[in-house]
Design an enzyme around this catalytic site. Structure first.
Site, PDB file in Angstrom:
ATOM      1  N   GLY A 269       0.950  -1.155  -0.099  1.00 42.31           N
ATOM      2  CA  GLY A 269      -0.068   0.114   0.021  1.00 42.31           C
ATOM      3  C   GLY A 269       0.731   1.210   0.069  1.00 42.31           C
TER       4      GLY A 269
ATOM      5  N   ALA B 294      15.358  11.119  -0.795  1.00 41.38           N
ATOM      6  CA  ALA B 294      16.491  10.889  -0.227  1.00 41.38           C
ATOM      7  C   ALA B 294      17.506   9.813  -0.684  1.00 41.38           C
ATOM      8  CB  ALA B 294      16.193  10.626   1.194  1.00 41.38           C
TER       9      ALA B 294
ATOM     10  N   ARG C   4      18.870  11.120  -4.020  1.00 43.67           N
ATOM     11  CA  ARG C   4      19.965  12.253  -3.952  1.00 43.67           C
ATOM     12  C   ARG C   4      21.382  11.766  -3.070  1.00 43.67           C
ATOM     13  NH1 ARG C   4      16.537  17.655  -4.406  1.00 43.67           N
ATOM     14  NH2 ARG C   4      15.702  17.290  -6.412  1.00 43.67           N
TER      15      ARG C   4
ATOM     16  N   ARG D 198       0.867  -4.676  -5.615  1.00 37.49           N
ATOM     17  CA  ARG D 198       0.874  -6.027  -5.035  1.00 37.49           C
ATOM     18  C   ARG D 198       1.251  -7.023  -5.951  1.00 37.49           C
ATOM     19  NH1 ARG D 198      -2.921  -3.711  -1.303  1.00 37.49           N
ATOM     20  NH2 ARG D 198      -1.847  -3.304   0.712  1.00 37.49           N
TER      21      ARG D 198
ATOM     22  N   GLY E 169       6.006  -2.469   3.459  1.00 41.97           N
ATOM     23  CA  GLY E 169       5.680  -3.231   4.649  1.00 41.97           C
ATOM     24  C   GLY E 169       6.324  -4.628   4.629  1.00 41.97           C
ATOM     25  N   ASP E 170       5.885  -5.033   6.163  1.00 39.44           N
ATOM     26  CA  ASP E 170       6.614  -6.711   6.186  1.00 39.44           C
ATOM     27  C   ASP E 170       6.426  -7.630   4.956  1.00 39.44           C
ATOM     28  OD1 ASP E 170       7.434  -6.402   8.681  1.00 39.44           O
ATOM     29  OD2 ASP E 170       5.437  -7.173   9.544  1.00 39.44           O
TER      30      ASP E 170
ATOM     31  N   THR F 173       4.308   2.135   5.751  1.00 39.14           N
ATOM     32  CA  THR F 173       2.964   1.771   5.824  1.00 39.14           C
ATOM     33  C   THR F 173       2.100   2.677   6.928  1.00 39.14           C
ATOM     34  OG1 THR F 173       1.301   0.020   6.557  1.00 39.14           O
ATOM     35  CG2 THR F 173       3.584  -0.108   7.168  1.00 39.14           C
TER      36      THR F 173
ATOM     37  N   ASP G  27      -0.075   1.583   8.389  1.00 38.34           N
ATOM     38  CA  ASP G  27      -0.663   1.116   9.768  1.00 38.34           C
ATOM     39  C   ASP G  27       0.262   0.745  10.740  1.00 38.34           C
ATOM     40  OD1 ASP G  27      -2.513   0.026   7.693  1.00 38.34           O
ATOM     41  OD2 ASP G  27      -1.663  -1.477   7.134  1.00 38.34           O
TER      42      ASP G  27
ATOM     43  N   ASP H  30       2.524  -1.182  11.556  1.00 37.65           N
ATOM     44  CA  ASP H  30       2.394  -2.722  12.136  1.00 37.65           C
ATOM     45  C   ASP H  30       3.752  -3.082  11.710  1.00 37.65           C
ATOM     46  OD1 ASP H  30       2.024  -2.610   9.210  1.00 37.65           O
ATOM     47  OD2 ASP H  30       0.492  -4.240   9.406  1.00 37.65           O
TER      48      ASP H  30
ATOM     49  N   ARG I  48      -5.747  -2.476   8.635  1.00 37.91           N
ATOM     50  CA  ARG I  48      -5.406  -4.031   8.439  1.00 37.91           C
ATOM     51  C   ARG I  48      -5.910  -4.790   9.905  1.00 37.91           C
ATOM     52  NH1 ARG I  48      -1.649  -6.784   4.009  1.00 37.91           N
ATOM     53  NH2 ARG I  48      -1.626  -4.766   3.209  1.00 37.91           N
TER      54      ARG I  48
ATOM     55  N   LYS J 213     -25.536  14.053  26.984  1.00 36.84           N
ATOM     56  CA  LYS J 213     -24.499  13.871  25.969  1.00 36.84           C
ATOM     57  C   LYS J 213     -25.366  14.143  24.670  1.00 36.84           C
ATOM     58  CE  LYS J 213     -20.179  12.522  26.857  1.00 36.84           C
ATOM     59  NZ  LYS J 213     -18.896  12.072  26.254  1.00 36.84           N
TER      60      LYS J 213
ATOM     61  N   GLU K 166     -10.312  -1.290  11.497  1.00 33.42           N
ATOM     62  CA  GLU K 166     -10.687  -1.920  10.186  1.00 33.42           C
ATOM     63  C   GLU K 166     -10.634  -3.587  10.420  1.00 33.42           C
ATOM     64  OE1 GLU K 166      -7.663  -1.743   7.245  1.00 33.42           O
ATOM     65  OE2 GLU K 166      -8.860  -2.620   5.719  1.00 33.42           O
TER      66      GLU K 166
ATOM     67  N   ARG L 161     -25.157   6.361  12.517  1.00 34.34           N
ATOM     68  CA  ARG L 161     -24.591   6.389  11.307  1.00 34.34           C
ATOM     69  C   ARG L 161     -23.026   5.855  11.241  1.00 34.34           C
ATOM     70  NH1 ARG L 161     -29.101   7.350  10.206  1.00 34.34           N
ATOM     71  NH2 ARG L 161     -29.848   9.372   9.260  1.00 34.34           N
TER      72      ARG L 161
ATOM     73  N   ARG M 281      -4.926   7.340   3.179  1.00 33.57           N
ATOM     74  CA  ARG M 281      -3.758   6.896   2.575  1.00 33.57           C
ATOM     75  C   ARG M 281      -3.154   8.112   1.592  1.00 33.57           C
ATOM     76  NH1 ARG M 281      -4.118   0.767   0.913  1.00 33.57           N
ATOM     77  NH2 ARG M 281      -3.510   1.558  -1.160  1.00 33.57           N
TER      78      ARG M 281
HETATM   79  P1  ADP Z   1       3.155  -4.611   2.731  1.00 33.57           P
HETATM   80  O1  ADP Z   1       4.491  -4.578   2.083  1.00 33.57           O
HETATM   81  O2  ADP Z   1       2.656  -3.405   2.913  1.00 33.57           O
HETATM   82  O3  ADP Z   1       3.012  -5.510   3.769  1.00 33.57           O
HETATM   83  P2  ADP Z   1       1.988  -6.926   1.079  1.00 33.57           P
HETATM   84  O4  ADP Z   1       1.762  -7.796   2.296  1.00 33.57           O
HETATM   85  O5  ADP Z   1       0.677  -6.802   0.162  1.00 33.57           O
HETATM   86  O6  ADP Z   1       2.190  -5.384   1.664  1.00 33.57           O
HETATM   87  O7  ADP Z   1       3.286  -7.427   0.375  1.00 33.57           O
HETATM   88  C1  ADP Z   1       3.551  -6.305  -0.819  1.00 33.57           C
HETATM   89  C2  ADP Z   1       4.424  -7.410  -1.648  1.00 33.57           C
HETATM   90  O8  ADP Z   1       5.555  -7.927  -1.267  1.00 33.57           O
HETATM   91  C3  ADP Z   1       3.422  -8.516  -2.102  1.00 33.57           C
HETATM   92  O9  ADP Z   1       2.377  -8.231  -3.194  1.00 33.57           O
HETATM   93  C4  ADP Z   1       4.802  -9.493  -2.964  1.00 33.57           C
HETATM   94  O10 ADP Z   1       4.928  -9.111  -4.068  1.00 33.57           O
HETATM   95  C5  ADP Z   1       5.504  -9.516  -1.889  1.00 33.57           C
HETATM   96  N1  ADP Z   1       5.563 -10.492  -0.879  1.00 33.57           N
HETATM   97  C6  ADP Z   1       4.695 -10.504   0.183  1.00 33.57           C
HETATM   98  N2  ADP Z   1       4.991 -11.635   0.767  1.00 33.57           N
HETATM   99  C7  ADP Z   1       6.113 -12.230   0.132  1.00 33.57           C
HETATM  100  C8  ADP Z   1       7.009 -13.734   0.592  1.00 33.57           C
HETATM  101  N3  ADP Z   1       6.502 -14.319   1.461  1.00 33.57           N
HETATM  102  N4  ADP Z   1       7.978 -13.695  -0.357  1.00 33.57           N
HETATM  103  C9  ADP Z   1       8.380 -12.747  -1.419  1.00 33.57           C
HETATM  104  N5  ADP Z   1       7.523 -11.894  -1.775  1.00 33.57           N
HETATM  105  C10 ADP Z   1       6.515 -11.231  -0.833  1.00 33.57           C
HETATM  106  O1  F6P Z   2      -1.632  -1.615   4.523  1.00 31.44           O
HETATM  107  C1  F6P Z   2      -2.052  -0.206   4.238  1.00 31.44           C
HETATM  108  C2  F6P Z   2      -3.696  -0.618   4.004  1.00 31.44           C
HETATM  109  O2  F6P Z   2      -4.283   0.693   3.704  1.00 31.44           O
HETATM  110  C3  F6P Z   2      -4.524  -1.078   5.091  1.00 31.44           C
HETATM  111  O3  F6P Z   2      -4.665  -0.215   6.146  1.00 31.44           O
HETATM  112  C4  F6P Z   2      -5.549  -1.796   4.420  1.00 31.44           C
HETATM  113  O4  F6P Z   2      -6.116  -2.867   5.126  1.00 31.44           O
HETATM  114  C5  F6P Z   2      -5.056  -2.030   3.224  1.00 31.44           C
HETATM  115  O5  F6P Z   2      -3.940  -1.320   2.995  1.00 31.44           O
HETATM  116  C6  F6P Z   2      -6.105  -1.745   2.025  1.00 31.44           C
HETATM  117  O6  F6P Z   2      -5.522  -2.085   0.750  1.00 31.44           O
HETATM  118  P1  F6P Z   2      -6.105  -1.780  -0.580  1.00 31.44           P
HETATM  119  O7  F6P Z   2      -5.553  -0.454  -1.176  1.00 31.44           O
HETATM  120  O8  F6P Z   2      -5.534  -3.071  -1.420  1.00 31.44           O
HETATM  121  O9  F6P Z   2      -7.573  -1.876  -0.469  1.00 31.44           O
END
Ligand code: ADP
Ligand code: F6P
Length: 323
Positions: free
Chosen positions: A14, A25, A28, A75, A105-106, A128, A130, A132, A174, A217, A226, A247, A256
């Protein structure tokens, strides 16, 4: 001058406000060290499809204030497959890319880890909204996202008060509750619903809404993460049980976007520069982090094995303040 002659940078997963500051950065800092820099478009997809551009100092002009990512992001599910990871490493070699900065991200770091094992020096930079990523107290985009969400919730609160309504506002994150907890505190929410071990009791919320109404109140703001979701059906049940108009608003992708805050611009710049320093020192399989007031780096394998939860002190304080 560095041993490494050519590096590349990509953004993956994302997008997050501040990714452009980090890219700028990287570009450069690398140029200042005498390296050549390439930009890989659309994350690992662009790597596999060889969507690779040469970057110079002006490629990143007028980008520090822009949300999104100038390198685009994606992704790429294929990249989980070792065959495609090998292809990615081959593409790097074909283009003379010896070092790679992956901003994401991770999930993106797992891809970086695989490329590193295949001989491409790779550094992760946490991007990210998040927050996280366990090894770091800061991730690029979180600060902007919470400020964007906070302002949106302030606006919803105005109309909620005017109509004496209950409002459930669902924020992104997430499976993590960081955005919800920060906004819940910042917006003075009556309830903050967090995913994971933070169970909540809908009946208790309903009783509290009725009690609050009796006390005079004029609104009732629930910030819902989420990871819990179902805000619309929850709103229906609360309205039926309390007789108070309710609502649901799902803030969604507006969280984002937007121009990054000062903090996101500065910290992202520091992290991008730090990543290039690591590559120049011949390091690989590292992730840049911000811990205890300092920019540091961890082994990606160790970083991915770490876990984190929302800040417990903040959580305890939020419990005292939500009334
Ligand atoms: P984020 O990087 O924000 O955690 P995703 O979990 O969607 O987002 O991962 C982003 C991209 O990283 C994935 O679409 C894929 O290309 C790559 N990726 C995720 N998991 C793996 C993995 N186990 N091995 C290799 N590449 C990965
Ligand atoms: O990881 C960032 C994030 O915005 C999360 O908060 C959310 O769950 C997800 O990405 C949404 O992903 P997408 O843009 O693919 O709908």
């Amino acid at each position: 001058m560095s041993e490494i002659k050519t590096i590349a940078v990509l953004t993956s997963g994302g997008d997050a406000p501040g990714m452009n500051a980090a890219t700028r950065a990287v570009v450069r800092t690398a140029l200042a060290k005498g390296m050549k820099v390439k930009g890989i478009l659309k994350g690992y997809n662009g790597l596999l499809n060889e969507e690779i551009i040469d970057m110079d100092a002006s490629s990143v002009s007028d980008t520090i204030d822009r949300g999104g990512t100038l390198l685009y992001t994606a992704r790429c599910l294929e990249f989980i497959d070792p065959e495609y990871q090998k292809k990615g490493a081959e593409v790097c070699r074909k283009h003379g890319i010896e070092g790679l900065v992956v901003i994401g991200g991770d999930g993106s770091f797992k891809g970086a880890q695989k490329l590193s094992a295949l001989g491409i020096n790779t550094i992760g930079v946490p991007g990210t909204i998040d927050l996280d990523i366990a090894c770091t107290e800061y991730t690029i985009g979180f600060d902007t996202a919470i400020n964007t969400a906070m302002q949106a919730i302030d606006k919803i609160r105005d109309t909620s008060t005017s109509h004496e309504r209950c409002s459930i506002i669902e924020v992104m994150g997430r499976n993590a509750g960081h955005i919800a907890l920060w906004c819940g505190i910042a917006n003075g929410a009556e309830d903050i619903l967090l995913p994971g071990k933070y169970d909540f009791n809908e009946e208790a919320i309903i009783n509290k809404i009725i009690e609050n109404k009796k006390r005079g109140k004029k609104h009732y703001i629930i910030v819902n993460a989420e990871g819990i979701g179902h805000s619309t059906s929850m709103a229906k049940r609360i309205e039926e049980a309390t007789g108070i108009e309710t609502r649901a608003t799902i803030l969604g992708h507006m969280q984002r976007g937007g121009s990054p805050t000062c903090k996101d611009r500065v910290y992202a710049s520091m992290m991008g520069a730090y990543a290039v320093d690591l590559l120049a020192d011949g390091k690989s399989n590292r992730v840049v982090a911000y811990t205890n007031g300092k920019f540091v780096d961890y082994d990606i394998d160790e970083a991915l094995a770490m876990t984190k939860d929302v800040d417990q002190e903040m959580y305890e304080v939020s419990k005292l303040l939500c009334r």
